[in-house]
Design an enzyme around this catalytic site. Structure first.
Site, PDB file in Angstrom:
ATOM      1  N   ARG A   9       0.852  -1.183   0.000  1.00 13.28           N
ATOM      2  CA  ARG A   9       0.000   0.000   0.000  1.00 13.28           C
ATOM      3  C   ARG A   9       0.891   1.236   0.000  1.00 13.28           C
ATOM      4  O   ARG A   9       1.932   1.259   0.664  1.00 13.28           O
ATOM      5  CB  ARG A   9      -0.925   0.025   1.218  1.00 13.28           C
ATOM      6  CG  ARG A   9      -1.879   1.222   1.162  1.00 13.28           C
ATOM      7  CD  ARG A   9      -2.853   1.249   2.311  1.00 13.28           C
ATOM      8  NE  ARG A   9      -3.625   2.496   2.271  1.00 13.28           N
ATOM      9  CZ  ARG A   9      -4.472   2.891   3.214  1.00 13.28           C
ATOM     10  NH1 ARG A   9      -4.672   2.118   4.280  1.00 13.28           N
ATOM     11  NH2 ARG A   9      -5.108   4.036   3.099  1.00 13.28           N
ATOM     12  N   HIS A  10       0.481   2.243  -0.748  1.00 17.73           N
ATOM     13  CA  HIS A  10       1.250   3.484  -0.814  1.00 17.73           C
ATOM     14  C   HIS A  10       1.428   4.095   0.575  1.00 17.73           C
ATOM     15  O   HIS A  10       0.637   3.872   1.485  1.00 17.73           O
ATOM     16  CB  HIS A  10       0.545   4.497  -1.727  1.00 17.73           C
ATOM     17  CG  HIS A  10      -0.805   4.925  -1.217  1.00 17.73           C
ATOM     18  ND1 HIS A  10      -0.972   5.888  -0.243  1.00 17.73           N
ATOM     19  CD2 HIS A  10      -2.047   4.507  -1.536  1.00 17.73           C
ATOM     20  CE1 HIS A  10      -2.247   6.057   0.011  1.00 17.73           C
ATOM     21  NE2 HIS A  10      -2.927   5.224  -0.761  1.00 17.73           N
ATOM     22  N   ALA A  12       1.523   7.225   3.328  1.00 13.28           N
ATOM     23  CA  ALA A  12       0.413   8.131   3.663  1.00 13.28           C
ATOM     24  C   ALA A  12       0.598   9.518   3.066  1.00 13.28           C
ATOM     25  O   ALA A  12       1.701  10.069   3.073  1.00 13.28           O
ATOM     26  CB  ALA A  12       0.287   8.243   5.177  1.00 13.28           C
ATOM     27  N   ASP A  14      -0.720  13.563   3.442  1.00 13.93           N
ATOM     28  CA  ASP A  14      -0.887  14.357   4.662  1.00 13.93           C
ATOM     29  C   ASP A  14      -2.298  14.314   5.237  1.00 13.93           C
ATOM     30  O   ASP A  14      -2.485  14.469   6.439  1.00 13.93           O
ATOM     31  CB  ASP A  14      -0.488  15.818   4.418  1.00 13.93           C
ATOM     32  CG  ASP A  14       1.019  15.989   4.377  1.00 13.93           C
ATOM     33  OD1 ASP A  14       1.733  15.063   4.810  1.00 13.93           O
ATOM     34  OD2 ASP A  14       1.486  17.041   3.906  1.00 13.93           O
ATOM     35  N   ASN A  15      -3.297  14.119   4.373  1.00 13.36           N
ATOM     36  CA  ASN A  15      -4.685  14.179   4.841  1.00 13.36           C
ATOM     37  C   ASN A  15      -5.368  12.823   4.852  1.00 13.36           C
ATOM     38  O   ASN A  15      -6.592  12.745   4.796  1.00 13.36           O
ATOM     39  CB  ASN A  15      -5.486  15.163   3.977  1.00 13.36           C
ATOM     40  CG  ASN A  15      -4.974  16.575   4.121  1.00 13.36           C
ATOM     41  OD1 ASN A  15      -4.878  17.091   5.222  1.00 13.36           O
ATOM     42  ND2 ASN A  15      -4.612  17.203   3.008  1.00 13.36           N
ATOM     43  N   GLU A  84      -6.855   3.117  -7.791  1.00 19.32           N
ATOM     44  CA  GLU A  84      -7.777   3.223  -6.663  1.00 19.32           C
ATOM     45  C   GLU A  84      -9.200   2.900  -7.114  1.00 19.32           C
ATOM     46  O   GLU A  84      -9.520   2.977  -8.311  1.00 19.32           O
ATOM     47  CB  GLU A  84      -7.697   4.648  -6.098  1.00 19.32           C
ATOM     48  CG  GLU A  84      -8.678   4.968  -4.986  1.00 19.32           C
ATOM     49  CD  GLU A  84      -8.467   4.155  -3.722  1.00 19.32           C
ATOM     50  OE1 GLU A  84      -8.799   2.950  -3.754  1.00 19.32           O
ATOM     51  OE2 GLU A  84      -8.019   4.708  -2.710  1.00 19.32           O
TER      52      GLU A  84
END
Length: 199
Positions: A9-10, A12, A14-15, A84
């Site tokens: 999984r990529h 993180a 920031d949001n 995604e």
């Protein structure tokens, strides 16, 4: 022949956790995410990866590039099948707003019978990611491959390997910058590690 596939999984942005990024443009790794991606690359150095495939989203490409740099590999190959979930009209909305939407609540309760508004179902997602894995097993020639994608996409693949229905997605985590390792052979497929986090 046994093939090892690292489902990554990529890191993180920031949001993460505040809004549904989906396929929005411009969602990139922040400082903390870049540090996660670098640690992930260092972790993956010992796996002798032969090729990296990535979702077209910026955050996945950045994560895949960090792994490729650490492993002295060429540019990761973009695979639309790793993209995604197409969340359609929900893309970009905050979770506070989404939690008021009855269709969103149904999506999170019965994904096998739900579809995102103007987007796709989780069964569609599972079909495309498994199709890519099947193609890679047949055509890539590699025995150790990394696929960099998104939480729900990777959960769809894991559910299949474990023989779980798609509605079992909340029963396990796929955290940002995590590695889930599967092996595949003529005998079938099995999970070796699930949601491994880099130190």
């Amino acid at each position: 022949m046994t093939v090892t596939i690292f489902l990554v999984r990529h890191a993180a942005h920031d949001n993460v956790g505040s809004f549904l990024a989906g396929r929005m443009e411009g969602v990139v790794l922040g400082e903390a995410g870049r540090a996660q991606a670098e640690r992930l690359g260092q972790r993956m150095k010992r796996e002798d990866i032969e090729a990296i495939y990535t979702s077209p989203r910026e955050r996945t490409r950045e994560t895949a590039a960090a792994i490729a740099a650490a492993c002295n590999l060429g540019l990761p190959q973009i695979a639309d099948a790793l993209d995604e979930v197409n969340f359609g009209d929900w893309t970009g909305k905050t979770f506070d707003i989404l939690n008021q939407d009855r269709q969103w609540r149904r999506w999170n309760s019965v994904r096998s019978l739900s579809r995102t508004p103007g987007g796709e179902s989780m069964l569609d997602v599972q079909h495309r990611v498994l199709g890519l894995i099947e193609t890679l097993l047949t055509n890539s020639g590699g025995k150790r491959l990394a696929l960099v994608s998104h939480g729900d996409v990777l959960k769809a693949a894991v559910c299949h390997v474990l023989g779980l229905p798609i509605d079992a997605w909340p029963r396990f985590d796929i955290a940002p910058a995590s590695i889930t390792t599967i092996t595949v052979g003529d005998w079938g497929a099995k999970i070796i590690t699930l949601n491994e986090m880099s130190p």
